[in-house]
Design an enzyme around this catalytic site. Structure first.
Site, PDB file in Angstrom:
ATOM      1  N   ARG A  70      22.086   1.727  35.515  1.00 40.16           N
ATOM      2  CA  ARG A  70      21.181   2.089  36.609  1.00 40.16           C
ATOM      3  C   ARG A  70      20.279   3.262  36.234  1.00 40.16           C
ATOM      4  O   ARG A  70      19.145   3.365  36.703  1.00 40.16           O
ATOM      5  CB  ARG A  70      21.990   2.394  37.864  1.00 40.16           C
ATOM      6  CG  ARG A  70      22.598   1.144  38.486  1.00 40.16           C
ATOM      7  CD  ARG A  70      23.661   1.437  39.549  1.00 40.16           C
ATOM      8  NE  ARG A  70      23.384   2.541  40.426  1.00 40.16           N
ATOM      9  CZ  ARG A  70      23.199   2.427  41.753  1.00 40.16           C
ATOM     10  NH1 ARG A  70      23.258   1.251  42.326  1.00 40.16           N
ATOM     11  NH2 ARG A  70      22.976   3.491  42.487  1.00 40.16           N
ATOM     12  N   ARG A 104       5.264   3.913  36.205  1.00 38.87           N
ATOM     13  CA  ARG A 104       4.339   4.787  36.927  1.00 38.87           C
ATOM     14  C   ARG A 104       3.478   5.590  35.953  1.00 38.87           C
ATOM     15  O   ARG A 104       2.277   5.757  36.165  1.00 38.87           O
ATOM     16  CB  ARG A 104       5.118   5.729  37.848  1.00 38.87           C
ATOM     17  CG  ARG A 104       4.236   6.616  38.704  1.00 38.87           C
ATOM     18  CD  ARG A 104       3.373   5.829  39.695  1.00 38.87           C
ATOM     19  NE  ARG A 104       4.203   5.269  40.732  1.00 38.87           N
ATOM     20  CZ  ARG A 104       4.025   4.035  41.242  1.00 38.87           C
ATOM     21  NH1 ARG A 104       3.051   3.271  40.820  1.00 38.87           N
ATOM     22  NH2 ARG A 104       4.815   3.588  42.178  1.00 38.87           N
ATOM     23  N   HIS A 140       0.658   3.588  34.864  1.00 41.14           N
ATOM     24  CA  HIS A 140      -0.367   3.555  35.916  1.00 41.14           C
ATOM     25  C   HIS A 140      -1.255   4.792  35.855  1.00 41.14           C
ATOM     26  O   HIS A 140      -2.427   4.741  36.231  1.00 41.14           O
ATOM     27  CB  HIS A 140       0.268   3.493  37.305  1.00 41.14           C
ATOM     28  CG  HIS A 140       0.983   2.223  37.599  1.00 41.14           C
ATOM     29  ND1 HIS A 140       2.022   2.166  38.491  1.00 41.14           N
ATOM     30  CD2 HIS A 140       0.827   0.959  37.125  1.00 41.14           C
ATOM     31  CE1 HIS A 140       2.464   0.926  38.561  1.00 41.14           C
ATOM     32  NE2 HIS A 140       1.759   0.178  37.729  1.00 41.14           N
ATOM     33  N   SER A 162      20.906  10.913  31.182  1.00 44.99           N
ATOM     34  CA  SER A 162      22.354  10.780  31.027  1.00 44.99           C
ATOM     35  C   SER A 162      22.999  11.937  31.767  1.00 44.99           C
ATOM     36  O   SER A 162      22.833  13.095  31.363  1.00 44.99           O
ATOM     37  CB  SER A 162      22.769  10.801  29.551  1.00 44.99           C
ATOM     38  OG  SER A 162      24.180  10.780  29.423  1.00 44.99           O
ATOM     39  N   SER A 199      26.170  12.832  32.086  1.00 46.88           N
ATOM     40  CA  SER A 199      27.170  13.527  31.276  1.00 46.88           C
ATOM     41  C   SER A 199      26.610  14.031  29.960  1.00 46.88           C
ATOM     42  O   SER A 199      27.134  14.977  29.383  1.00 46.88           O
ATOM     43  CB  SER A 199      28.344  12.585  30.981  1.00 46.88           C
ATOM     44  OG  SER A 199      27.937  11.542  30.110  1.00 46.88           O
ATOM     45  N   GLY A 200      25.551  13.379  29.457  1.00 46.21           N
ATOM     46  CA  GLY A 200      25.020  13.718  28.140  1.00 46.21           C
ATOM     47  C   GLY A 200      25.910  13.226  27.020  1.00 46.21           C
ATOM     48  O   GLY A 200      25.717  13.591  25.863  1.00 46.21           O
ATOM     49  N   GLU A 201      26.865  12.387  27.352  1.00 43.25           N
ATOM     50  CA  GLU A 201      27.822  11.891  26.365  1.00 43.25           C
ATOM     51  C   GLU A 201      27.753  10.374  26.186  1.00 43.25           C
ATOM     52  O   GLU A 201      28.529   9.809  25.412  1.00 43.25           O
ATOM     53  CB  GLU A 201      29.248  12.291  26.769  1.00 43.25           C
ATOM     54  CG  GLU A 201      29.463  13.786  26.917  1.00 43.25           C
ATOM     55  CD  GLU A 201      29.219  14.585  25.649  1.00 43.25           C
ATOM     56  OE1 GLU A 201      29.277  14.019  24.533  1.00 43.25           O
ATOM     57  OE2 GLU A 201      28.957  15.795  25.754  1.00 43.25           O
ATOM     58  N   SER A 219      25.938   7.316  41.841  1.00 45.12           N
ATOM     59  CA  SER A 219      24.791   6.939  42.683  1.00 45.12           C
ATOM     60  C   SER A 219      23.869   8.119  42.974  1.00 45.12           C
ATOM     61  O   SER A 219      22.649   7.987  42.927  1.00 45.12           O
ATOM     62  CB  SER A 219      25.259   6.331  44.013  1.00 45.12           C
ATOM     63  OG  SER A 219      25.874   5.087  43.804  1.00 45.12           O
ATOM     64  N   GLU A 266      21.632   8.873  40.013  1.00 43.36           N
ATOM     65  CA  GLU A 266      20.617   7.824  39.829  1.00 43.36           C
ATOM     66  C   GLU A 266      19.514   7.931  40.880  1.00 43.36           C
ATOM     67  O   GLU A 266      18.328   7.840  40.562  1.00 43.36           O
ATOM     68  CB  GLU A 266      21.292   6.453  39.862  1.00 43.36           C
ATOM     69  CG  GLU A 266      22.252   6.262  38.701  1.00 43.36           C
ATOM     70  CD  GLU A 266      23.506   5.492  39.049  1.00 43.36           C
ATOM     71  OE1 GLU A 266      23.638   5.006  40.195  1.00 43.36           O
ATOM     72  OE2 GLU A 266      24.379   5.380  38.173  1.00 43.36           O
ATOM     73  N   ASP A 317       9.462  10.290  40.578  1.00 47.18           N
ATOM     74  CA  ASP A 317       8.288  10.182  41.450  1.00 47.18           C
ATOM     75  C   ASP A 317       7.625  11.544  41.657  1.00 47.18           C
ATOM     76  O   ASP A 317       6.399  11.648  41.722  1.00 47.18           O
ATOM     77  CB  ASP A 317       8.666   9.563  42.796  1.00 47.18           C
ATOM     78  CG  ASP A 317       8.843   8.054  42.716  1.00 47.18           C
ATOM     79  OD1 ASP A 317       8.395   7.436  41.731  1.00 47.18           O
ATOM     80  OD2 ASP A 317       9.429   7.481  43.659  1.00 47.18           O
TER      81      ASP A 317
END
Length: 188
Positions: A48, A59, A62, A88, A90-92, A151, A154, A162
């Protein structure tokens, strides 16, 4: 949580306000500058997170900035004039970490949006933008969430993207919103 739509919506919006409210404005300003200065922008993440970054890449295109996602069939070569934007929490994550190391060999700039400032990516980053959401590592200082898994990270990544796009518009003096439609897909 036992309520319906309104309760879930309010919870999500409250968590997003907390997460995005803790992003450092100076880090975002530096990211906008790096995007505008890059010849090309590449994005990489998994799952995700990658979807959120693909939305930002679309974007940026665009807005007249060549943006690609790593692994696309038409992905060009990365150079020292380009930016790799990594998502990422966690960066892992194994794939993004491997891509970061490869991009650094080509002297590309690396910007990482994540939650863990002490990740394995830290030694390769030119910029770290912290969105302090809970990760799979459950580190101190991460914002707890009642939503499933990552979630909140993300969602924050999508809205941060945006926000970055709006700031890129300001930086580039793109104030004719109607003109932007000329770069929008038209085979629909």
């Amino acid at each position: 949580m036992s309520g319906g739509y309104a309760e879930a919506r309010d919870l999500i919006l409250k968590e997003l306000a907390g997460a995005l409210g803790n992003v450092e404005e100076t880090e975002v300003s530096r990211l906008v500058r790096m995007i505008c200065d890059a010849e090309k922008v590449f994005v990489v993440g998994v799952g995700r997170v990658l979807l959120m970054l693909q939305a930002l890449a679309k974007r940026l295109n665009h807005l007249g900035i060549e943006a690609n996602f790593v692994g696309a069939i038409d992905e060009p070569a990365i150079t020292d004039r380009d930016l790799l934007l990594v998502g990422s929490g966690s960066g892992e994550s194994a794939v993004p970490l491997a891509i970061v190391k490869i991009a650094k060999r080509y002297n590309a700039k690396i910007a990482h949006i994540g939650s863990n400032p002490n990740s394995s990516m830290a030694e390769y980053e030119d910029l770290f933008v912290r969105v302090p959401c809970r990760t799979k590592l459950n580190l101190p200082g991460e914002i707890a969430s009642q939503q499933p898994m990552s979630s909140l990270f993300e969602q924050s990544l999508l809205l941060l993207g945006d926000t970055v796009a709006m700031l890129v518009m300001q930086e580039k003096g793109l104030d004719d919103l109607h003109a932007l439609w000329k770069k929008h897909a038209n085979l629909e």
